[in-house]
Design a protein around this motif. Structure first.
Motif, mmCIF file in Angstrom:
data_model
loop_
_atom_site.group_PDB
_atom_site.id
_atom_site.type_symbol
_atom_site.label_atom_id
_atom_site.label_comp_id
_atom_site.label_asym_id
_atom_site.label_seq_id
_atom_site.Cartn_x
_atom_site.Cartn_y
_atom_site.Cartn_z
ATOM 1 N N CYS A 99 0.826 -1.211 0.000
ATOM 2 C CA CYS A 99 0.000 0.000 0.000
ATOM 3 C C CYS A 99 0.860 1.260 0.000
ATOM 4 N N GLU A 100 1.943 1.238 0.782
ATOM 5 C CA GLU A 100 2.827 2.395 0.843
ATOM 6 C C GLU A 100 3.552 2.596 -0.487
ATOM 7 N N ARG A 101 4.068 1.506 -1.060
ATOM 8 C CA ARG A 101 4.763 1.608 -2.364
ATOM 9 C C ARG A 101 3.817 2.149 -3.426
ATOM 10 N N LYS A 124 -3.764 5.987 7.063
ATOM 11 C CA LYS A 124 -5.188 5.975 6.777
ATOM 12 C C LYS A 124 -5.408 5.842 5.282
ATOM 13 N N ALA A 125 -6.450 5.096 4.906
ATOM 14 C CA ALA A 125 -6.717 4.886 3.486
ATOM 15 C C ALA A 125 -7.124 6.191 2.822
ATOM 16 N N MET A 126 -6.506 6.482 1.650
ATOM 17 C CA MET A 126 -6.857 7.678 0.887
ATOM 18 C C MET A 126 -7.706 7.310 -0.319
ATOM 19 N N THR A 127 -7.271 6.290 -1.032
ATOM 20 C CA THR A 127 -7.982 5.910 -2.245
ATOM 21 C C THR A 127 -8.036 4.401 -2.344
ATOM 22 N N ASN A 128 -9.213 3.857 -2.594
ATOM 23 C CA ASN A 128 -9.346 2.414 -2.769
ATOM 24 C C ASN A 128 -9.914 2.156 -4.151
ATOM 25 N N LEU A 175 -7.287 -7.372 2.697
ATOM 26 C CA LEU A 175 -6.082 -7.289 1.879
ATOM 27 C C LEU A 175 -6.287 -6.510 0.582
ATOM 28 N N LEU A 176 -7.433 -5.844 0.429
ATOM 29 C CA LEU A 176 -7.627 -4.982 -0.736
ATOM 30 C C LEU A 176 -6.617 -3.838 -0.677
ATOM 31 N N ILE A 177 -5.873 -3.644 -1.748
ATOM 32 C CA ILE A 177 -4.810 -2.634 -1.774
ATOM 33 C C ILE A 177 -5.407 -1.237 -1.886
ATOM 34 N N CYS A 178 -4.901 -0.323 -1.089
ATOM 35 C CA CYS A 178 -5.336 1.069 -1.152
ATOM 36 C C CYS A 178 -4.139 1.966 -0.882
#
Length: 285
Positions: free
Chosen positions: A29-31, A148-152, A138-141
């Protein structure tokens, strides 16, 4: 398809939050968020392998998963019975590019957004088909510095499908006294997309959902889908199964607007006698 053990969702939940899994997930997610292509590819390889191991662990028939390649084969072909999904991962080249990045000095390029859409589609489909909502953890965001999730991407895909729900699922049903054949056309996870790196080809992605009801004594001999538009025509084979979901990818220049799909099912009612049943359904994509 595989058979899963009782209490599978709870087992998945526990495995998803194991450090050996969550570390790779958070790293991917970070990458993705920061656009670190090289590290994204190798970390996603590891995450895909972990997903393969998780599904093997909750299956009644365990399968040895050691590498990304074996995990993709297992998840796409055994778990989802979708060779088209396997081909999509192969087109992206996640495994090949990951190996290049680990074993050479060459730089890699990859379409991050497309890769995330395909991966999330796989996770979503597995979770829905086997009633494993825990796997959706495990959905990548994309994630910011506070984690915190920004975009999924998968949420964006769903929103688009909801906006088109009135036209997204045209279906037709036919009965011949022995079997009932129902065919539906669904919006694909990729929708309209560009294929290729240098020379990009506009593509169209949708799905053919097939449900056959009746006495399963009859042996399916062949199922094909004849796909046509105002400009072109194509015939593809569908899985010889009573339930299937097949991804279709077509060049938008040849197939656009209203698309007609004729599904023809041939099955044996005796050793020497074969019957045919078909449905016709149209949709706008």
């Amino acid at each position: 398809m595989i058979n899963i053990v009782n209490g599978a969702n709870q087992k998945v939940y526990q495995m998803v939050f194991e450090k050996s899994v969550s570390a790779f997930y958070l790293s991917v997610c970070e990458r993705y968020s920061k656009g670190y292509t090289q590290l994204f590819i190798t970390d996603l390889q590891n995450l895909i392998t972990k997903v393969g191991i998780i599904m093997s662990e909750v299956s009644t028939s365990k399968k040895r998963i050691s590498y990304c390649s074996s995990a993709l084969d297992y998840l796409c072909n055994d778990v989802l019975n979708s060779n088209n999904l396997y081909k999509r991962f192969d087109e992206i080249g996640i495994n090949a590019k990951g190996n290049i990045g680990k074993h050479s000095l060459k730089s890699n390029t990859i379409d991050l957004d497309k890769t995330v859409i395909v991966f999330n589609s796989m996770i979503d489909n597995i979770a829905n088909r086997y009633n494993l909502p825990a796997l959706k953890k495990l959905l990548i965001c994309k994630r910011d510095s506070s984690n915190k999730a920004m975009t999924n991407v998968i949420q964006t895909t769903r929103k688009s499908q909801d906006q088109n729900k009135n036209t997204a699922n045209p279906s037709a049903q036919t009965s011949d006294g022995n079997l009932i054949l129902k065919t539906s056309l669904l919006k694909g996870p990729l929708g309209r997309y560009q294929k290729g790196i240098i020379k990009k080809t506009p593509m169209l992605n949708f799905r053919i959902s097939l449900n056959i009801h009746g006495n399963r004594f009859y042996k399916i001999k062949e199922i094909e889908a004849q796909i046509s538009s105002a400009h072109s025509r194509k015939t593809i084979s569908l899985p010889n199964q009573y339930e299937s979901l097949t991804d279709v990818n077509l060049e938008a220049a040849q197939f656009s607007g209203k698309i007609k799909v004729v599904v023809i099912l041939k099955y044996k009612i005796s050793l020497l006698v074969t019957k045919e049943i078909k449905t016709t359904v149209s949709g706008i994509f």
